[in-house]
Design a protein around this motif. Structure first.
Motif, PDB file in Angstrom:
ATOM      1  N   ALA A 118       0.259   5.716  -1.451  1.00 47.97           N
ATOM      2  CA  ALA A 118      -0.671   6.632  -2.106  1.00 47.97           C
ATOM      3  C   ALA A 118       0.082   7.859  -2.614  1.00 47.97           C
ATOM      4  CB  ALA A 118      -1.777   7.054  -1.133  1.00 47.97           C
ATOM      5  N   GLU A 126       0.835  -1.196   0.000  1.00 47.96           N
ATOM      6  CA  GLU A 126       0.000   0.000   0.000  1.00 47.96           C
ATOM      7  C   GLU A 126       0.877   1.256   0.000  1.00 47.96           C
ATOM      8  OE1 GLU A 126      -4.073  -0.631   2.188  1.00 47.96           O
ATOM      9  OE2 GLU A 126      -2.465  -1.318   3.499  1.00 47.96           O
ATOM     10  N   VAL A 173      -5.806  -6.393   2.091  1.00 46.98           N
ATOM     11  CA  VAL A 173      -6.174  -6.023   0.726  1.00 46.98           C
ATOM     12  C   VAL A 173      -6.688  -7.239  -0.043  1.00 46.98           C
ATOM     13  CG1 VAL A 173      -5.329  -5.151  -1.489  1.00 46.98           C
ATOM     14  CG2 VAL A 173      -4.563  -4.092   0.638  1.00 46.98           C
ATOM     15  N   PRO A 202      -5.128  -0.676  -3.859  1.00 48.09           N
ATOM     16  CA  PRO A 202      -4.192   0.418  -3.579  1.00 48.09           C
ATOM     17  C   PRO A 202      -3.747   1.127  -4.852  1.00 48.09           C
ATOM     18  CG  PRO A 202      -3.607  -1.539  -2.323  1.00 48.09           C
ATOM     19  CD  PRO A 202      -4.683  -1.964  -3.268  1.00 48.09           C
TER      20      PRO A 202
END
Length: 460
Positions: free
Chosen positions: A124, A122, A399, A223
């Motif tokens: 971002a 993950e 996830v 993600p």
């Protein structure tokens, strides 16, 4: 134009019979376009599925990522035969020397060997793909040498996305918006859930194996590290038809803008690798390349948490078909409709198999890929397979279980031989058996392949 009323009835009959909440389908044929919607977009809210309802593209995005790569090839910024490390020096794998042998084309036709199919780190923001690449080099190796075999590779396409960022200086979401969405006329497509919720958007659902009752997914997108492989892009059936039009023709969008050269379109639909087994279609660049109804058919499916999309392009007949079902059981309808559409142009013979006597010595053992272990035993003239998910850490488990709709558990499966190195599930009719039910073994049973994904036999 194919019989739209037949299509409409088949969709409604299928959803009513199976409990799949909703379905979208669109056909574009020689300039005429129709979009159909049926059922519910989200059972929690009761929102109806509308013609303009958006959904996750899933792995159909891989064809879009490949399209962006080919645009850079046309500009002279990339070459398909260049080693990836020449342009992306930080690219590494834990298998010594493996990364250095991977060329750009290996990322696009699933022959890179990168073992990262269930690798879900993950991160971002604009640095998401750089963070993915850093962890990939520390945690993932190679299943085989570049170009030796094909194994469907999310990791390869994500590396391609990061390569694009380095070559162009732009983050992948911006590249996708500029180079594909805007140029192809995909007016409702986006790469963020925040934008998607401002309009009608479907969510995936999971069916209870005992009762059949469906519940909406608790995970909408994957993600941001999975963007180039299909984890985040969202749009409508009309958007996919607009993209498919570019590849059904000579690379020109409906507006007249040229997205790709005719040469690049041809290169993408030309077979670059053929495993020679029915459960793994020949692969072009980005596209899976099949021959159905006597003509070339380009396909790509896109799984998302609790949903499945498909894009089909038949260049010879200027036909584009796109569909989405917000329950993974809709995959069987996709298969049926693909056969029906291509049957309009010529006979499509459904595959049939017969059980055979095969020497099974050497098939048993432990097969592994990233976070997946498969134990294979020879039992009663066939094989018994037990699949175990072995998460690398709690974050990745969260996830993956969100994607799968819950903890990954599966009872042992029995398979019977239907050819040399080819197996079908025991107890199912062997006529009209969809190819994705089959399991194949390669290289003296060194590799096992299911769904186009390979695991490798290991010593224990």
């Amino acid at each position: 134009m194919p019989d739209i009323e037949h299509l409409r009835k088949r969709i409604s009959d299928f959803c009513d019979a199976t409990g799949v909440p909703g379905f979208l389908a669109g056909v574009r044929h020689r300039g005429e376009e129709t979009v159909l919607a049926y059922g519910t977009a989200n059972v929690a809210t009761g929102a109806p599925m509308r013609e303009e309802t958006g959904f996750l593209f899933g792995s159909i995005t891989k064809v879009m990522t490949t399209t962006i790569v080919m645009r850079q090839v046309e500009r002279g910024l990339l070459d398909l035969d260049t080693p990836v490390v020449d342009r992306l020096p930080e690219f590494r794998l834990t298998t010594p020397g493996a990364a250095e042998r991977i060329r750009v084309r290996h990322l696009l036709n699933h022959t890179s060997g990168i073992d990262a199919d269930l690798f879900f780190p993950e991160a971002a923001g604009d640095g998401a793909l750089a963070a993915y690449l850093a962890r990939l080099g520390r945690e993932c190796g190679a299943l085989f040498g570049a170009g030796e075999r094909a194994s469907y590779s999310n990791g390869g396409m994500i590396v391609a996305g990061r390569l694009l960022e380095v070559v162009t200086g732009l983050p992948y979401p911006e590249l996708l918006d500029r180079e594909v969405f805007a140029r192809c006329g995909m007016i409702d497509a986006c790469t963020s859930a925040e934008r998607a919720v401002l309009r009608s958007t479907a969510v995936g659902h999971f069916a209870d194996r005992t009762t059949g009752a469906v519940r909406p997914t608790g995970l909408f997108t994957l993600p941001q590290t999975w963007g180039p492989a299909g984890g985040t892009p969202i749009g409508t059936v009309a958007d996919l038809l607009a993209f498919g039009r570019v590849h059904a023709g000579d690379g020109t969008a409906a507006s007249g803008e040229r997205v790709l050269s005719a040469e690049s379109v041809t290169r993408m639909r030309t077979v670059t690798h053929d495993a020679g087994t029915p459960n793994t279609p020949p692969i072009g660049l980005g596209w899976l390349v099949r021959t159905l109804g006597g003509t070339t058919v380009l396909t790509m499916s896109g799984a998302s948490p609790g949903g499945v999309a498909v894009l089909v392009v038949v260049p010879e007949h200027d036909l584009v078909f796109a569909a989405y079902g917000n329950d993974a059981r809709a995959l069987s309808l996709h298969d049926e409709l693909l056969g029906w559409l291509t049957g309009e142009f010529g006979e499509v013979r459904a595959p049939s198999y017969t059980q055979e006597e095969v020497d099974l010595k050497g098939f048993g053992g432990t097969y592994r890929s990233n976070q997946l272990r498969i134990e294979v035993r020879v039992v009663d003239g066939g094989l018994e397979e037990s699949v175990t998910y072995e998460p690398a850490d709690e974050a990745q488990e969260r996830v993956f279980t969100g994607f799968a709709g819950g903890a990954f558990t599966a009872p042992p499966m029995r398979y019977v031989p239907v050819g040399e190195g080819l197996f079908a599930p025991a107890g199912v009719p062997l006529e009209n058996l969809p190819a994705h039910y089959l399991v194949s073994y390669h290289g003296g049973a060194e590799f096992r392949s299911a769904g186009g994904r390979m695991t490798r036999r290991v010593a224990v």
